[in-house]
Design an enzyme around this catalytic site. Structure first.
Site, PDB file in Angstrom:
ATOM      1  N   ASN A 185       0.681  -0.955  -0.168  1.00 47.84           N
ATOM      2  CA  ASN A 185       0.023  -0.141  -0.407  1.00 47.84           C
ATOM      3  C   ASN A 185       0.570   1.157  -0.175  1.00 47.84           C
ATOM      4  O   ASN A 185       1.669   2.051   0.626  1.00 47.84           O
ATOM      5  CB  ASN A 185      -0.566  -0.014   1.131  1.00 47.84           C
ATOM      6  CG  ASN A 185      -1.996   1.306   1.379  1.00 47.84           C
ATOM      7  OD1 ASN A 185      -2.086   2.128   0.680  1.00 47.84           O
ATOM      8  ND2 ASN A 185      -2.661   1.598   2.447  1.00 47.84           N
ATOM      9  N   LYS A 201      -0.264   3.828   0.160  1.00 51.75           N
ATOM     10  CA  LYS A 201      -0.454   5.416   0.688  1.00 51.75           C
ATOM     11  C   LYS A 201      -0.054   6.995  -0.911  1.00 51.75           C
ATOM     12  O   LYS A 201      -0.963   6.269  -1.946  1.00 51.75           O
ATOM     13  CB  LYS A 201       0.331   5.755   1.609  1.00 51.75           C
ATOM     14  CG  LYS A 201       0.208   4.024   2.403  1.00 51.75           C
ATOM     15  CD  LYS A 201       0.203   4.549   4.289  1.00 51.75           C
ATOM     16  CE  LYS A 201      -0.299   3.396   5.068  1.00 51.75           C
ATOM     17  NZ  LYS A 201      -0.339   3.211   6.343  1.00 51.75           N
ATOM     18  N   HIS A 213      -9.040   0.602   5.119  1.00 49.88           N
ATOM     19  CA  HIS A 213      -7.821   1.088   6.138  1.00 49.88           C
ATOM     20  C   HIS A 213      -8.645   1.960   7.780  1.00 49.88           C
ATOM     21  O   HIS A 213      -9.011   2.495   7.443  1.00 49.88           O
ATOM     22  CB  HIS A 213      -7.124   1.204   5.371  1.00 49.88           C
ATOM     23  CG  HIS A 213      -5.876   1.482   5.955  1.00 49.88           C
ATOM     24  ND1 HIS A 213      -5.063   2.806   6.250  1.00 49.88           N
ATOM     25  CD2 HIS A 213      -4.739   0.297   5.524  1.00 49.88           C
ATOM     26  CE1 HIS A 213      -3.677   2.272   6.668  1.00 49.88           C
ATOM     27  NE2 HIS A 213      -3.229   0.718   6.563  1.00 49.88           N
ATOM     28  N   GLU A 262      -6.499   3.848   8.102  1.00 46.14           N
ATOM     29  CA  GLU A 262      -6.412   5.662   8.158  1.00 46.14           C
ATOM     30  C   GLU A 262      -8.155   6.548   7.396  1.00 46.14           C
ATOM     31  O   GLU A 262      -7.430   7.253   7.140  1.00 46.14           O
ATOM     32  CB  GLU A 262      -5.603   5.680   7.282  1.00 46.14           C
ATOM     33  CG  GLU A 262      -4.191   5.851   7.908  1.00 46.14           C
ATOM     34  CD  GLU A 262      -2.806   5.611   7.029  1.00 46.14           C
ATOM     35  OE1 GLU A 262      -1.775   5.157   7.984  1.00 46.14           O
ATOM     36  OE2 GLU A 262      -2.973   5.107   6.207  1.00 46.14           O
ATOM     37  N   GLU A 290      -4.858  -5.039  10.880  1.00 44.14           N
ATOM     38  CA  GLU A 290      -3.508  -3.905  11.060  1.00 44.14           C
ATOM     39  C   GLU A 290      -3.948  -3.578  11.971  1.00 44.14           C
ATOM     40  O   GLU A 290      -4.646  -2.480  12.293  1.00 44.14           O
ATOM     41  CB  GLU A 290      -3.840  -2.843   9.986  1.00 44.14           C
ATOM     42  CG  GLU A 290      -3.194  -3.189   8.539  1.00 44.14           C
ATOM     43  CD  GLU A 290      -2.854  -2.258   7.391  1.00 44.14           C
ATOM     44  OE1 GLU A 290      -2.303  -2.984   6.459  1.00 44.14           O
ATOM     45  OE2 GLU A 290      -3.571  -1.941   7.900  1.00 44.14           O
ATOM     46  N   GLY A 344       3.622   1.977  10.630  1.00 46.08           N
ATOM     47  CA  GLY A 344       4.406   3.473  10.320  1.00 46.08           C
ATOM     48  C   GLY A 344       4.780   3.742  11.658  1.00 46.08           C
ATOM     49  O   GLY A 344       5.729   5.239  12.051  1.00 46.08           O
ATOM     50  N   SER A 388       4.548  -2.825  10.211  1.00 43.78           N
ATOM     51  CA  SER A 388       6.156  -2.755  10.746  1.00 43.78           C
ATOM     52  C   SER A 388       6.215  -3.256   9.729  1.00 43.78           C
ATOM     53  O   SER A 388       7.259  -4.060  10.506  1.00 43.78           O
ATOM     54  CB  SER A 388       6.269  -2.096  12.411  1.00 43.78           C
ATOM     55  OG  SER A 388       5.788  -0.655  12.247  1.00 43.78           O
TER      56      SER A 388
END
Length: 248
Positions: free
Chosen positions: A9, A11, A93, A95, A163, A169, A208
């Site tokens: 991904n 992003k 996701h 985010e 996730e 991240g 990660s």
């Protein structure tokens, strides 16, 4: 047997110059036992699809709207992604859930829209740090699975990506025992709802993931691959993860 999947991904990263990373990835990665998926920004989907041509690498979108078309400025429908050459789309996701207030019901509707356009939906779920520390992880996962995965789910068109929000991240990674507990729980919950259909659904871990920890993660029960963020932007990093998956 579930075929392994390494998904990247990108992003909101990448332009024309980064297409060179895809050329390098195709040179260095084996796909004998592993499917490879890259989800670039929408601006690159058509060019990336043309670049890979008939190579064994799939291209996906990072999100889609629930509607087929309409007055939704700035949004992209699942059909538009398919028209540009995508075969997959990420929905739900963290985010998107956090930054855009997407609920399980919205994610569910996006998954249905994806299937309607002939796309494979990569449905994301995961807990926050507060939920993990509060001992609510499995409750959160159960609620998100029930609310985000439509009843019409088919293993051929569905991937579930776990996730943990606190590991995306941040450089933090759950223990192997924590990853295994959640992935086994997801398989069990899917089995309760979808019976034998659950066995064919690929479960990805994301958060990660990097070449240095990929092999041990891929050795965990019910981990069929990874949804990789930053490490998928560089062919040298992503190919290392793919190699670890191929060897698992």
């Amino acid at each position: 047997m579930r075929r392994k999947l390494a998904a990247g991904n990108w992003k909101m990263n990448g332009g024309s110059a980064e297409l060179a990373e895809i050329r390098e990835l195709l040179k260095s990665s084996s796909t004998a036992q592993t499917d490879i998926l890259i989800c670039p920004p929408a601006t690159l989907i058509e060019r990336m699809r043309a670049l890979v041509a008939d190579a064994p690498l799939s291209i996906g979108g990072q999100d889609c709207h629930v509607a087929k078309s309409g007055a939704h400025t700035g949004d992209i429908s699942a059909g538009m992604l398919a028209d540009a050459g995508a075969s997959h789309v990420i929905v739900g996701h963290s985010e998107r859930r956090q930054d855009h207030g997407e609920t399980d019901a919205i994610v569910r509707a996006k998954a249905t829209a994806s299937w309607g356009a002939g796309l494979i939906a990569v449905i994301c779920i995961g807990e926050t740090l507060d939920e993990r520390e509060g001992g609510k992880t499995l409750d959160v996962i159960a609620t998100q699975l029930d609310g985000s995965v439509p009843d019409e789910m088919a293993p051929e068109t569905t991937v579930i990506a776990y996730e943990p929000v606190w590991a995306i991240g941040t450089g933090l990674t759950p223990t192997l025992e924590q990853i295994g507990e959640v992935h086994d729980f997801i398989r069990s919950e899917l089995g309760k709802k979808f019976a034998e259909r659950a066995d064919g659904v690929r479960l990805l871990y994301g958060g990660s993931v990097k070449p240095s920890n990929a092999a041990e993660i891929f050795g965990v029960s019910n981990v069929d691959g990874a949804l990789v963020g930053g490490a998928s932007l560089k062919a040298s990093d992503f190919s290392g993860i793919i190699a670890a998956l191929e060897a698992s």
